[in-house]
Design a protein around this motif. Structure first.
Motif, PDB file in Angstrom:
ATOM      1  N   GLY A 240       0.939  -1.201   0.097  1.00 36.46           N
ATOM      2  CA  GLY A 240      -0.041  -0.047   0.062  1.00 36.46           C
ATOM      3  C   GLY A 240       0.836   1.163   0.033  1.00 36.46           C
ATOM      4  N   SER A 241       0.299   2.371   0.205  1.00 34.24           N
ATOM      5  CA  SER A 241       0.889   3.617   0.435  1.00 34.24           C
ATOM      6  C   SER A 241       2.004   3.596   1.458  1.00 34.24           C
ATOM      7  CB  SER A 241      -0.093   4.868   0.454  1.00 34.24           C
ATOM      8  OG  SER A 241      -0.689   4.836   1.725  1.00 34.24           O
ATOM      9  N   LEU A 242       2.703   4.792   1.525  1.00 39.10           N
ATOM     10  CA  LEU A 242       3.699   5.112   2.646  1.00 39.10           C
ATOM     11  C   LEU A 242       2.968   5.365   3.807  1.00 39.10           C
ATOM     12  CD1 LEU A 242       6.591   5.608   3.584  1.00 39.10           C
ATOM     13  CD2 LEU A 242       6.212   7.989   2.910  1.00 39.10           C
ATOM     14  N   SER A 243       1.687   5.789   3.995  1.00 39.39           N
ATOM     15  CA  SER A 243       1.030   6.062   4.976  1.00 39.39           C
ATOM     16  C   SER A 243       0.374   4.954   5.659  1.00 39.39           C
ATOM     17  CB  SER A 243      -0.145   7.141   4.847  1.00 39.39           C
ATOM     18  OG  SER A 243       0.539   8.529   4.535  1.00 39.39           O
ATOM     19  N   LYS A 244      -0.044   3.936   4.665  1.00 42.68           N
ATOM     20  CA  LYS A 244      -0.552   2.910   5.116  1.00 42.68           C
ATOM     21  C   LYS A 244       0.374   1.801   5.750  1.00 42.68           C
ATOM     22  CE  LYS A 244      -3.483  -0.988   3.384  1.00 42.68           C
ATOM     23  NZ  LYS A 244      -3.999  -1.804   2.165  1.00 42.68           N
ATOM     24  N   LEU A 245       1.653   2.009   5.088  1.00 38.64           N
ATOM     25  CA  LEU A 245       2.661   1.142   5.639  1.00 38.64           C
ATOM     26  C   LEU A 245       3.164   1.607   7.331  1.00 38.64           C
ATOM     27  CD1 LEU A 245       5.343   0.677   2.963  1.00 38.64           C
ATOM     28  CD2 LEU A 245       3.623  -0.896   3.588  1.00 38.64           C
ATOM     29  N   ALA A 246       3.091   3.021   7.271  1.00 39.80           N
ATOM     30  CA  ALA A 246       3.469   3.584   8.781  1.00 39.80           C
ATOM     31  C   ALA A 246       2.401   3.098   9.698  1.00 39.80           C
ATOM     32  CB  ALA A 246       3.526   5.136   8.584  1.00 39.80           C
ATOM     33  N   THR A 247       1.100   3.063   9.279  1.00 45.57           N
ATOM     34  CA  THR A 247       0.110   2.651   9.941  1.00 45.57           C
ATOM     35  C   THR A 247       0.162   1.159  10.580  1.00 45.57           C
ATOM     36  OG1 THR A 247      -1.483   4.303   9.177  1.00 45.57           O
ATOM     37  CG2 THR A 247      -2.479   2.425  10.445  1.00 45.57           C
ATOM     38  N   THR A 248       0.494   0.378   9.508  1.00 48.14           N
ATOM     39  CA  THR A 248       0.797  -1.133   9.798  1.00 48.14           C
ATOM     40  C   THR A 248       2.066  -1.311  10.759  1.00 48.14           C
ATOM     41  OG1 THR A 248       0.039  -1.548   7.610  1.00 48.14           O
ATOM     42  CG2 THR A 248       1.502  -3.549   8.630  1.00 48.14           C
ATOM     43  N   LYS A 250       3.045   0.887  12.888  1.00 46.23           N
ATOM     44  CA  LYS A 250       2.811   1.629  14.022  1.00 46.23           C
ATOM     45  C   LYS A 250       3.900   2.829  14.292  1.00 46.23           C
ATOM     46  CE  LYS A 250       0.673  -2.337  16.601  1.00 46.23           C
ATOM     47  NZ  LYS A 250       0.708  -3.119  17.676  1.00 46.23           N
ATOM     48  N   ILE A 251       4.128   3.568  13.254  1.00 46.16           N
ATOM     49  CA  ILE A 251       4.687   4.688  13.047  1.00 46.16           C
ATOM     50  C   ILE A 251       3.940   6.138  13.080  1.00 46.16           C
ATOM     51  CG2 ILE A 251       6.644   5.871  11.845  1.00 46.16           C
ATOM     52  CD1 ILE A 251       7.678   3.405  10.888  1.00 46.16           C
ATOM     53  N   LEU A 252       4.229   7.166  14.057  1.00 46.21           N
ATOM     54  CA  LEU A 252       3.276   8.179  13.696  1.00 46.21           C
ATOM     55  C   LEU A 252       4.054   9.028  12.920  1.00 46.21           C
ATOM     56  CD1 LEU A 252       2.255   8.622  17.555  1.00 46.21           C
ATOM     57  CD2 LEU A 252       1.152   7.735  15.612  1.00 46.21           C
ATOM     58  N   ARG A 253       3.262   9.852  12.108  1.00 45.90           N
ATOM     59  CA  ARG A 253       4.072  10.732  11.033  1.00 45.90           C
ATOM     60  C   ARG A 253       4.290  12.114  12.018  1.00 45.90           C
ATOM     61  NH1 ARG A 253       3.811  12.300   5.604  1.00 45.90           N
ATOM     62  NH2 ARG A 253       2.948  10.519   4.966  1.00 45.90           N
ATOM     63  N   THR A 254       5.346  12.763  11.640  1.00 52.23           N
ATOM     64  CA  THR A 254       5.589  13.870  12.163  1.00 52.23           C
ATOM     65  C   THR A 254       5.364  15.080  10.747  1.00 52.23           C
ATOM     66  OG1 THR A 254       7.133  13.299  13.633  1.00 52.23           O
ATOM     67  CG2 THR A 254       7.255  15.485  12.861  1.00 52.23           C
ATOM     68  N   GLY A 255       4.465  15.977  10.908  1.00 51.50           N
ATOM     69  CA  GLY A 255       4.306  16.799   9.812  1.00 51.50           C
ATOM     70  C   GLY A 255       3.203  16.450   9.040  1.00 51.50           C
ATOM     71  N   THR A 256       3.111  17.006   7.830  1.00 51.10           N
ATOM     72  CA  THR A 256       1.887  17.073   6.941  1.00 51.10           C
ATOM     73  C   THR A 256       2.127  16.014   5.819  1.00 51.10           C
ATOM     74  OG1 THR A 256       1.337  19.349   7.433  1.00 51.10           O
ATOM     75  CG2 THR A 256       0.202  18.309   5.603  1.00 51.10           C
ATOM     76  N   SER A 262       8.313  15.923   5.452  1.00 52.26           N
ATOM     77  CA  SER A 262       7.477  14.807   6.343  1.00 52.26           C
ATOM     78  C   SER A 262       7.716  13.556   5.636  1.00 52.26           C
ATOM     79  CB  SER A 262       5.931  15.423   6.617  1.00 52.26           C
ATOM     80  OG  SER A 262       5.191  14.350   7.211  1.00 52.26           O
ATOM     81  N   ASP A 263       7.317  13.523   4.286  1.00 49.89           N
ATOM     82  CA  ASP A 263       7.310  12.291   3.585  1.00 49.89           C
ATOM     83  C   ASP A 263       8.855  11.813   3.518  1.00 49.89           C
ATOM     84  OD1 ASP A 263       4.567  12.457   3.195  1.00 49.89           O
ATOM     85  OD2 ASP A 263       5.018  12.766   1.037  1.00 49.89           O
ATOM     86  N   SER A 264       9.749  12.253   3.349  1.00 53.50           N
ATOM     87  CA  SER A 264      11.194  11.905   3.505  1.00 53.50           C
ATOM     88  C   SER A 264      11.447  11.429   4.839  1.00 53.50           C
ATOM     89  CB  SER A 264      12.133  12.930   3.197  1.00 53.50           C
ATOM     90  OG  SER A 264      12.208  13.939   4.221  1.00 53.50           O
ATOM     91  N   LEU A 265      11.001  11.958   5.868  1.00 55.21           N
ATOM     92  CA  LEU A 265      11.299  11.600   7.018  1.00 55.21           C
ATOM     93  C   LEU A 265      10.430  10.198   7.562  1.00 55.21           C
ATOM     94  CD1 LEU A 265      11.967  11.866  10.205  1.00 55.21           C
ATOM     95  CD2 LEU A 265      10.109  13.495  10.585  1.00 55.21           C
ATOM     96  N   LEU A 266       9.250  10.235   6.925  1.00 51.39           N
ATOM     97  CA  LEU A 266       8.620   8.963   7.118  1.00 51.39           C
ATOM     98  C   LEU A 266       9.079   7.918   6.529  1.00 51.39           C
ATOM     99  CD1 LEU A 266       5.838   7.826   8.655  1.00 51.39           C
ATOM    100  CD2 LEU A 266       4.502   8.308   6.673  1.00 51.39           C
ATOM    101  N   THR A 267       9.529   8.001   5.380  1.00 50.64           N
ATOM    102  CA  THR A 267      10.339   6.834   4.416  1.00 50.64           C
ATOM    103  C   THR A 267      11.433   6.493   5.243  1.00 50.64           C
ATOM    104  OG1 THR A 267       9.739   7.882   2.390  1.00 50.64           O
ATOM    105  CG2 THR A 267      11.530   6.597   2.230  1.00 50.64           C
ATOM    106  N   ALA A 268      12.118   7.416   5.806  1.00 53.74           N
ATOM    107  CA  ALA A 268      13.319   6.830   6.894  1.00 53.74           C
ATOM    108  C   ALA A 268      12.981   5.941   7.695  1.00 53.74           C
ATOM    109  CB  ALA A 268      14.196   8.118   7.197  1.00 53.74           C
ATOM    110  N   GLN A 269      11.620   6.495   8.480  1.00 49.37           N
ATOM    111  CA  GLN A 269      11.188   5.521   9.453  1.00 49.37           C
ATOM    112  C   GLN A 269      10.907   4.200   9.191  1.00 49.37           C
ATOM    113  OE1 GLN A 269       8.724   8.935  10.988  1.00 49.37           O
ATOM    114  NE2 GLN A 269       9.766   8.986  12.908  1.00 49.37           N
ATOM    115  N   VAL A 270       9.934   4.169   8.188  1.00 53.39           N
ATOM    116  CA  VAL A 270       9.472   2.998   7.649  1.00 53.39           C
ATOM    117  C   VAL A 270      10.658   2.003   7.120  1.00 53.39           C
ATOM    118  CG1 VAL A 270       8.107   2.296   5.799  1.00 53.39           C
ATOM    119  CG2 VAL A 270       7.314   3.954   7.060  1.00 53.39           C
TER     120      VAL A 270
END
Length: 365
Positions: A240-248, A250-256, A262-270
């Motif tokens: 699924g999408s990056l946001s869906k992976l983060a939810t699966t 259990k990673i909380l997004r920082t930013g919008t 924000s998307d680059s940070l979430l990409t690193a965390q995932v």
């Protein structure tokens, strides 16, 4: 192509130090910048405009020896040109043509670039969100993509007046140590367009005419990269999408969402979470996905959903968990089988056409 003289000079001025986690820590000889240990500093995120661009890109260059893992995301004005394909090229090993990437990247310009750097211990150091000069009145763009970016908080008037000039960004990107550096490992999510834009940026040339040459240039300038989409798509429970992976995960997004920083940070965390949970923090165990961009390099047929993520970008991901998205998926699949992408684009106007999508879906069921 042969790297520019400026890029070669920077590359020659590297001083290699000890190797850790398979990466050589490289210190770039950037003058007039204090050298404190960046890993003792608190993680920060900064918006970069024309007025603070030079100071921030220099700081990025200083931190790279300590933080050689670079997660990257871009925001661009959508896919505005679709190429009609015959059945063999659409249903073959790659799910979209390289021509689609080439034609769109060459006819549009970047809006934002997000970069998050991390060290070998998966500790995040800093995120930069580079706002590039972009005139919505003169640049080609997709209306529904622009509307989504506006909803996400991007101020296009400020981009036009205060954004970093695209040529200036390219010049400093080359000399920053981010490119032509074998010690840097890049991380992206479904990053074919992201890397294509950056390649056009640093070469100041049109993209190569064929996919094979594009891959050669990509590895020459960026050397080592991992696409989180390729990693996750190999696992049944991580799609699924990056946001869906983060939810699966259990990673909380920082930013919008749908902003590059924000998307680059979430990409690193995932990415780090997948390495920890599935590869025991051993990046070598994921070598089959090394330098593999999802879709373009895949050896298996990609799903129709991935085709829609490419063509409609964030608009499709925005509705992927809603019933309307299921109908949207059916419509897109029907049109894809007819290889009539332009007709699909004409009927699927985001965001005002949701009711129209639902009605059209009923006609095609």
């Amino acid at each position: 192509p042969k790297p520019s003289s400026a890029a070669q000079d920077v590359y020659k001025r590297q001083v290699s130090t000890q190797s850790t986690w398979g990466f050589k820590r490289t210190r770039f000889m950037t003058s007039n910048i204090p050298r404190s240990d960046p890993l003792t500093q608190k993680f920060t995120s900064v918006d970069v405009w024309a007025h603070n661009f030079v100071s921030e890109i220099k700081q990025l260059s200083v931190l790279l020896p300590y933080c050689p893992i670079v997660a990257m995301d871009t925001e661009f004005p959508g896919v505005i040109e679709a190429v009609k394909e015959n059945a063999s090229s659409v249903q073959g090993n790659t799910f979209f043509s390289y021509d689609v990437v080439k034609n769109n990247v060459e006819s549009t310009r970047l809006i934002q670039v997000g970069i998050t750097i991390s060290n070998k211990d998966c500790s995040l150091a800093k995120t930069w969100q580079f706002h590039l000069s972009y005139d919505l009145n003169s640049e080609k763009h997709s209306n529904y993509s622009i509307e989504l970016l506006k909803e996400s908080g991007i101020d296009f008037e400020k981009q036009r007046l205060e954004g970093v000039k695209q040529d200036t960004f390219a010049e400093y990107l080359i000399t920053s140590g981010l490119v032509l550096n074998p010690d840097i490992t890049w991380v992206c999510f479904h990053g074919i367009f992201d890397f294509a834009y950056l390649l056009k940026c640093v070469t100041n040339e049109k993209l190569p005419c064929d996919e094979a040459t594009f891959q050669e240039q990509l590895q020459a300038y960026f050397h080592s990269f991992y696409d989180v989409k390729s990693l996750s798509n190999s696992m049944e429970n991580l799609r699924g999408s990056l946001s869906k992976l983060a939810t699966t995960l259990k990673i909380l997004r920082t930013g919008t969402q749908h902003q590059a920083g924000s998307d680059s940070l979430l990409t690193a965390q995932v990415f780090f979470k997948i390495l920890k949970d599935y590869y025991k923090n051993d990046i070598g165990a994921a070598k089959e996905f090394h330098n593999v961009l999802f879709g373009l390099h895949d050896t298996t047929n990609a799903s129709c959903q991935s085709f829609n993520e490419l063509i409609y970008g964030s608009a499709y991901q925005h509705y992927e968990n809603r019933t309307i998205a299921e109908n949207y998926f059916r419509i897109s699949k029907a049109y894809q089988m007819q290889y009539n992408y332009s007709a699909l684009q004409a009927k699927m106007q985001y965001p005002s056409g949701l009711e129209q999508k639902w009605l059209l879906s009923q006609e095609n069921q």
